[in-house]
Write an enzyme that holds these catalytic residues in place. Structure first.
Site, PDB file in Angstrom:
ATOM      1  N   LYS A   1      11.329  22.771 -12.757  1.00 49.85           N
ATOM      2  CA  LYS A   1      10.331  21.718 -12.519  1.00 49.85           C
ATOM      3  C   LYS A   1       9.864  21.734 -11.069  1.00 49.85           C
ATOM      4  CE  LYS A   1       8.539  17.351 -13.475  1.00 49.85           C
ATOM      5  NZ  LYS A   1       8.530  16.141 -14.265  1.00 49.85           N
ATOM      6  N   ARG A   8       0.974  22.775 -14.247  1.00 50.93           N
ATOM      7  CA  ARG A   8       1.903  21.683 -14.530  1.00 50.93           C
ATOM      8  C   ARG A   8       1.751  21.152 -15.951  1.00 50.93           C
ATOM      9  NH1 ARG A   8       3.802  16.567 -10.724  1.00 50.93           N
ATOM     10  NH2 ARG A   8       5.102  15.624 -12.331  1.00 50.93           N
ATOM     11  N   GLU A  52      14.021  17.849 -23.495  1.00 47.56           N
ATOM     12  CA  GLU A  52      13.297  18.202 -22.257  1.00 47.56           C
ATOM     13  C   GLU A  52      13.972  19.387 -21.559  1.00 47.56           C
ATOM     14  OE1 GLU A  52      10.430  16.847 -21.623  1.00 47.56           O
ATOM     15  OE2 GLU A  52      10.413  14.703 -22.142  1.00 47.56           O
ATOM     16  N   HIS A  81      11.550   8.811 -26.798  1.00 48.25           N
ATOM     17  CA  HIS A  81      10.597   9.776 -26.232  1.00 48.25           C
ATOM     18  C   HIS A  81      11.074  11.218 -26.450  1.00 48.25           C
ATOM     19  CE1 HIS A  81       7.729  11.574 -23.493  1.00 48.25           C
ATOM     20  NE2 HIS A  81       8.730  12.128 -22.822  1.00 48.25           N
ATOM     21  N   ASN A 105       3.981  19.671 -20.541  1.00 46.33           N
ATOM     22  CA  ASN A 105       3.685  18.767 -21.657  1.00 46.33           C
ATOM     23  C   ASN A 105       3.875  19.432 -23.010  1.00 46.33           C
ATOM     24  OD1 ASN A 105       2.914  16.521 -20.023  1.00 46.33           O
ATOM     25  ND2 ASN A 105       1.091  17.704 -19.498  1.00 46.33           N
ATOM     26  N   HIS A 161       3.541  12.237 -28.071  1.00 47.19           N
ATOM     27  CA  HIS A 161       2.968  10.945 -27.671  1.00 47.19           C
ATOM     28  C   HIS A 161       2.257  10.268 -28.840  1.00 47.19           C
ATOM     29  CE1 HIS A 161       2.885  11.880 -23.064  1.00 47.19           C
ATOM     30  NE2 HIS A 161       4.056  11.466 -23.475  1.00 47.19           N
ATOM     31  N   ARG A 200       0.817  -1.232   0.000  1.00 42.34           N
ATOM     32  CA  ARG A 200       0.000   0.000   0.000  1.00 42.34           C
ATOM     33  C   ARG A 200       0.842   1.270   0.000  1.00 42.34           C
ATOM     34  NH1 ARG A 200      -3.570  -3.000   3.367  1.00 42.34           N
ATOM     35  NH2 ARG A 200      -5.275  -3.743   2.069  1.00 42.34           N
ATOM     36  N   HIS A 207       4.392  17.390 -26.028  1.00 37.11           N
ATOM     37  CA  HIS A 207       4.113  15.994 -25.693  1.00 37.11           C
ATOM     38  C   HIS A 207       2.834  15.453 -26.328  1.00 37.11           C
ATOM     39  CE1 HIS A 207       7.346  16.649 -22.925  1.00 37.11           C
ATOM     40  NE2 HIS A 207       7.257  15.443 -22.402  1.00 37.11           N
ATOM     41  N   GLU A 233      -1.321  18.418 -11.323  1.00 33.71           N
ATOM     42  CA  GLU A 233      -1.610  18.878 -12.680  1.00 33.71           C
ATOM     43  C   GLU A 233      -3.060  19.323 -12.872  1.00 33.71           C
ATOM     44  OE1 GLU A 233       0.681  16.972 -15.831  1.00 33.71           O
ATOM     45  OE2 GLU A 233      -1.119  17.034 -17.048  1.00 33.71           O
ATOM     46  N   LYS A 262       5.447  11.709 -10.845  1.00 38.02           N
ATOM     47  CA  LYS A 262       4.600  10.966 -11.785  1.00 38.02           C
ATOM     48  C   LYS A 262       5.232   9.607 -12.002  1.00 38.02           C
ATOM     49  CE  LYS A 262       2.370  14.497 -14.615  1.00 38.02           C
ATOM     50  NZ  LYS A 262       2.295  15.076 -15.970  1.00 38.02           N
TER      51      LYS A 262
HETATM   52  P1  NAD Z   1      15.438   4.987 -20.603  1.00 40.86           P
HETATM   53  O1  NAD Z   1      15.166   4.804 -19.175  1.00 40.86           O
HETATM   54  O2  NAD Z   1      14.935   3.964 -21.545  1.00 40.86           O
HETATM   55  O3  NAD Z   1      17.001   5.146 -20.799  1.00 40.86           O
HETATM   56  C1  NAD Z   1      17.520   5.300 -22.095  1.00 40.86           C
HETATM   57  C2  NAD Z   1      18.601   4.258 -22.407  1.00 40.86           C
HETATM   58  O4  NAD Z   1      19.808   4.667 -21.785  1.00 40.86           O
HETATM   59  C3  NAD Z   1      18.311   2.853 -21.900  1.00 40.86           C
HETATM   60  O5  NAD Z   1      18.801   1.938 -22.841  1.00 40.86           O
HETATM   61  C4  NAD Z   1      19.141   2.778 -20.625  1.00 40.86           C
HETATM   62  O6  NAD Z   1      19.506   1.462 -20.311  1.00 40.86           O
HETATM   63  C5  NAD Z   1      20.344   3.595 -20.999  1.00 40.86           C
HETATM   64  N1  NAD Z   1      21.044   4.250 -19.899  1.00 40.86           N
HETATM   65  C6  NAD Z   1      20.504   4.884 -18.840  1.00 40.86           C
HETATM   66  N2  NAD Z   1      21.446   5.511 -18.144  1.00 40.86           N
HETATM   67  C7  NAD Z   1      22.622   5.252 -18.751  1.00 40.86           C
HETATM   68  C8  NAD Z   1      23.958   5.648 -18.500  1.00 40.86           C
HETATM   69  N3  NAD Z   1      24.260   6.493 -17.521  1.00 40.86           N
HETATM   70  N4  NAD Z   1      24.926   5.190 -19.325  1.00 40.86           N
HETATM   71  C9  NAD Z   1      24.599   4.379 -20.363  1.00 40.86           C
HETATM   72  N5  NAD Z   1      23.362   3.998 -20.669  1.00 40.86           N
HETATM   73  C10 NAD Z   1      22.375   4.439 -19.865  1.00 40.86           C
HETATM   74  O7  NAD Z   1      14.857   6.370 -21.168  1.00 40.86           O
HETATM   75  P2  NAD Z   1      14.767   7.867 -20.628  1.00 40.86           P
HETATM   76  O8  NAD Z   1      14.895   8.699 -21.816  1.00 40.86           O
HETATM   77  O9  NAD Z   1      15.641   8.101 -19.446  1.00 40.86           O
HETATM   78  O10 NAD Z   1      13.279   7.925 -20.077  1.00 40.86           O
HETATM   79  C11 NAD Z   1      12.190   7.812 -20.938  1.00 40.86           C
HETATM   80  C12 NAD Z   1      10.981   7.422 -20.136  1.00 40.86           C
HETATM   81  O11 NAD Z   1      10.710   8.443 -19.179  1.00 40.86           O
HETATM   82  C13 NAD Z   1       9.733   7.255 -20.950  1.00 40.86           C
HETATM   83  O12 NAD Z   1       9.096   6.078 -20.551  1.00 40.86           O
HETATM   84  C14 NAD Z   1       8.880   8.444 -20.554  1.00 40.86           C
HETATM   85  O13 NAD Z   1       7.506   8.186 -20.636  1.00 40.86           O
HETATM   86  C15 NAD Z   1       9.311   8.672 -19.150  1.00 40.86           C
HETATM   87  N6  NAD Z   1       9.082  10.030 -18.660  1.00 40.86           N
HETATM   88  C16 NAD Z   1       8.470  10.171 -17.467  1.00 40.86           C
HETATM   89  C17 NAD Z   1       8.272  11.418 -16.928  1.00 40.86           C
HETATM   90  C18 NAD Z   1       7.665  11.564 -15.573  1.00 40.86           C
HETATM   91  O14 NAD Z   1       7.381  12.692 -15.169  1.00 40.86           O
HETATM   92  N7  NAD Z   1       7.491  10.506 -14.849  1.00 40.86           N
HETATM   93  C19 NAD Z   1       8.693  12.552 -17.634  1.00 40.86           C
HETATM   94  C20 NAD Z   1       9.326  12.380 -18.868  1.00 40.86           C
HETATM   95  C21 NAD Z   1       9.523  11.105 -19.361  1.00 40.86           C
HETATM   96  N1  GLY Z   2       6.906  15.404 -17.489  1.00 42.66           N
HETATM   97  C1  GLY Z   2       5.712  16.129 -17.203  1.00 42.66           C
HETATM   98  C2  GLY Z   2       5.409  16.235 -15.751  1.00 42.66           C
HETATM   99  O1  GLY Z   2       6.130  15.762 -14.915  1.00 42.66           O
HETATM  100  O2  GLY Z   2       4.424  16.808 -15.415  1.00 42.66           O
END
Ligand code: NAD
Ligand code: GLY
Length: 371
Positions: free
Chosen positions: A229, A243, A187, A268, A247, A254, A123, A250, A239, A145
């Site tokens: 942020k 907030r 970003e 992404h 996006n 998306h 939980r 996005h 949001e 998020k």
């Molecule tokens: P990811 O986590 O897939 O990482 C990208 C690649 O880099 C992967 O292959 C990973 O293994 C590799 N990697 C990571 N760190 C490394 C390092 N230091 N050295 C070498 N390789 C490394 O992708 P991302 O771009 O970090 O994140 C994208 C995700 O984030 C998406 O799913 C997106 O929806 C999400 N996201 C979430 C929010 C939120 O607010 N929660 C905001 C923006 C994006």
């Molecule tokens: N990446 C958008 C948010 O965190 O609101």
């Protein structure tokens, strides 16, 4: 090189974001004061674990923190129900308790699924974000998020669950492939486009150095982005309005990702880069943003070899109407209307719920033919 500490101000759920070099080696000592039990369960992926898991474990050992871990496959496909179930099983098998600290060591994929798992395990248990990509350091690790993708679209199942701490170790960016650094840069640029034209101008000067691996420039960019942020999240955690500006790009992005299939073909951040250009183009066509600002944005992205139109991808037959259809399943749809983040210029983003779909279609169609 200095370490900067910022705060996300959310009353008793406030937390620190540390940005600097070598933080993984100090993680145990930094985290100990916010831990209720000297136990941690680390989640990472199979690219990041070989690089940093051992160092993190040593810093836990030095702080007397017992630790176990799970390593998931790298990539967006991991953010699904099957991996969530496997992860929760691994946490329960390791006998995680309510006071065990869950730790996400990796990019946004690991941060999102781990944060979601932490929010439902027993939980809800505490977790710490140790983001290792530029994208996760400037965006996904901050703000709470969490979630996974479903066949209906991206991030459609999840929760708001704030971390107890964020440790953005900029040294980890040295092992990140350049393409991932570029994706994260979209970003970073977003914060300049939303409400900080001086930051946009600073990035025009320094973006190339950031992508070439200049750690001081990277640290400054991460600090400015996290500060922006943190400010927005503190004002509108769930949001309800403000907030949603985060996006920018996005809604278009998306839709592109959904059509491209969430694979390595279109990352992404790449989708966001293209989406921000589309949002500015739409703003210009609606008579809101000056045409020069669209051109300035495109010029900057092109100079850094960032995508500005959808790329040709094997097996993907881009279609403007199909992309428009994807937008209708966006989380931000209200009474059937898509909320767009538009701009009156660089640094002047705002929300618009009254956009003519035919104009959106025009932007999509033209972007597909010029690409
Ligand atoms: P990811 O986590 O897939 O990482 C990208 C690649 O880099 C992967 O292959 C990973 O293994 C590799 N990697 C990571 N760190 C490394 C390092 N230091 N050295 C070498 N390789 C490394 O992708 P991302 O771009 O970090 O994140 C994208 C995700 O984030 C998406 O799913 C997106 O929806 C999400 N996201 C979430 C929010 C939120 O607010 N929660 C905001 C923006 C994006
Ligand atoms: N990446 C958008 C948010 O965190 O609101």
């Amino acid at each position: 090189m200095s370490t900067t500490e910022l705060t996300v101000s959310l009353g008793e759920r406030s937390y620190a974001i540390h940005v600097g070099r070598g933080l993984i080696d100090r993680a145990g000592a930094l985290m100990a004061p916010v831990m209720r039990q000297k136990r941690a369960f680390v989640v990472s992926d199979d690219n990041v674990a070989p690089l940093y898991l051992d160092r993190l474990g040593k810093s836990f050992d030095a702080a007397g923190i017992r630790h176990a871990h799970a390593v998931l496959p790298a990539g967006e496909a991991t953010k699904d129900f099957a991996h969530l179930e496997g992860l929760l099983d691994a946490m329960l098998e390791a006998r995680c308790e309510r006071d065990t600290m869950i730790v996400a060591l990796g990019g946004g994929v690991i941060g999102d699924i781990t944060g979601f798992a932490a929010s439902v395990l027993l939980r809800g248990v505490d977790f710490v974000q140790i983001p290792t990509t530029l994208l996760s350091q400037v965006d996904s690790s901050v703000g709470g998020k969490t979630g996974i993708n479903t066949r209906h679209g991206k991030n459609l199942v999840g929760s708001f669950h704030q971390p107890r701490m964020v440790l953005a170790d900029t040294e980890t960016l040295s092992t990140l492939p350049r393409r991932e650094l570029q994706a994260g840069y979209a970003e970073v640029l977003k914060y300049g486009l939303i409400d900080d034209p001086a930051f946009f101008a600073w990035l025009e000067e320094n973006g190339a150095r950031l992508l070439a691996g200049d750690e001081d420039v990277q640290r400054q960019a991460v600090v400015t982005s996290c500060a922006a942020k943190a400010r927005i999240v503190a004002l509108d955690e769930k949001e309800n309005g403000l907030r949603a500006l985060l996006n920018l790009g996005h809604t278009f992005g998306h839709a592109l990702e959904a059509e491209a299939g969430y694979g390595a073909g279109l990352l992404h951040g790449e989708a966001v880069s293209i989406g921000m250009v589309m949002a500015f183009e739409l703003s210009a066509r609606m008579g809101l943003a000056p045409r020069e600002d669209v051109e300035r944005l495109v010029r900057h992205l092109r100079a850094l070899d960032m995508p500005v139109t959808p790329p040709r991808l094997p097996g993907v037959d881009w279609d403007a109407r199909v992309l428009l259809g994807h937008m209708a399943s966006d989380k931000k749809v209200k009474e059937g209307k898509v909320t767009f983040v538009l701009a009156r210029g660089i640094g002047q983003a705002y929300l618009d719920r009254d956009v003519d779909p035919e104009q959106v279609l025009g932007v999509l169609a033209d972007s597909l033919t010029t690409g």
